[in-house]
Design an enzyme around this catalytic site. Structure first.
Site, PDB file in Angstrom:
ATOM      1  N   HIS A   1      20.248  58.445  36.954  1.00  0.00           N
ATOM      2  CA  HIS A   1      19.255  58.172  37.996  1.00  0.00           C
ATOM      3  C   HIS A   1      17.995  58.982  37.685  1.00  0.00           C
ATOM      4  CE1 HIS A   1      18.149  58.332  42.570  1.00  0.00           C
ATOM      5  NE2 HIS A   1      17.219  57.767  41.848  1.00  0.00           N
TER       6      HIS A   1
ATOM      7  N   HIS B   1       7.361  56.573  25.619  1.00  0.00           N
ATOM      8  CA  HIS B   1       7.854  55.883  24.417  1.00  0.00           C
ATOM      9  C   HIS B   1       9.107  56.520  23.816  1.00  0.00           C
ATOM     10  CE1 HIS B   1       6.650  58.927  21.443  1.00  0.00           C
ATOM     11  NE2 HIS B   1       5.768  59.231  22.372  1.00  0.00           N
TER      12      HIS B   1
END
Ligand code: JB2
Length: 211
Positions: free
Chosen positions: A149, A140
């Site tokens: 990446h 979250h």
């Protein structure tokens, strides 16, 4: 609903994963472009020509692009061609594998790629052209920059911030609230418990600076 037909940039390993996800979404993929003329068939698709072929052949409002160049460390061709084609007016499709889990309260910018088995929890934002790769977990309220990446099976706990062009290696674990600087590299399998400076490389458990 289907989008415009799609052309994939690159015909290497990452392109195969991107094509697989696009086909799983029932998108129409015209083919791929790659510097290597020996690459004639990738996942059943044909090589159309060099990367520049797209701009020479198609109007920017008739096709979408998918960035099949991967990255380890600084994004190289992935970043170069994303910026070049944006300047030429082309748009990049965001690719979300149908078996990824992405919270509806997530914000994904243009060209983000979320691969099979990845999980993105509520309140996350992901900047343009970033990859959340196979089985990665982004918890979250993380803020992920552009051209990042997050490699396969990497885990970011809640409220982690990742700067532009950073690379989080395969299976790395980042505890909650950490800042990962832009253009930095977190080695595979590392456990990050302290902030990572811009442009640095960290490795190990606990991760320490190597360069
Ligand atoms: O400047 C270029 C260029 N650079 C590489 N112009 C054009 N037209 N093509 C270029 N290529 C092509 O990208 C090469 O010919 C090759 O087909 C492809 C790179 O394939 P490769 O499998 O080496 O890397 P990748 O970028 O697809 O995947 C990397 O990143 C992924 C995230 C690999 O490290 C993967 O293992 C990783 N999973």
């Amino acid at each position: 609903m289907k989008s415009l037909p799609i052309i994939v940039l690159g015909g290497g390993g990452h392109a195969r994963v991107v094509i697989d996800a696009l086909l799983a979404c029932n998108e129409q993929v015209l083919g791929f472009v790659d510097a290597d003329p020996d690459k004639t068939d990738v996942e059943g698709l044909r090589r159309l020509g060099q990367v520049e072929y797209i701009a020479e052949t198609y109007r920017s409002d008739k096709v979408l692009l998918a960035n099949g160049f991967g990255s380890i460390g600084m994004p190289g061709a992935r970043l170069t061609y994303f910026e070049k084609y944006k300047q030429w007016g082309f748009q990049f499709i965001s690719v979300i594998h149908p078996r990824a889990i992405v919270s509806p309260s997530t914000t994904l910018e243009e060209g983000v790629q979320v691969m099979a088995g990845a999980i993105i929890q509520p309140g996350v934002s992901v900047g343009e052209n970033s990859i959340i790769n196979t089985g990665a977990s982004v918890d979250h309220d993380c803020t992920i920059g552009s051209h990042v990446h997050v490699a396969p099976r990497a885990t970011l706990s809640g409220t982690v911030r990742v700067g532009d062009c950073a690379h989080i290696g395969t299976g790395a674990v980042v505890i909650q609230g950490i800042d990962i600087g832009a253009e930095s590299m977190v080695g595979a399998g590392s456990v990050v418990v302290k902030d990572v400076e811009k442009g640095s490389t960290v490795l190990g458990n606990p991760a320490v600076r190597k360069s």
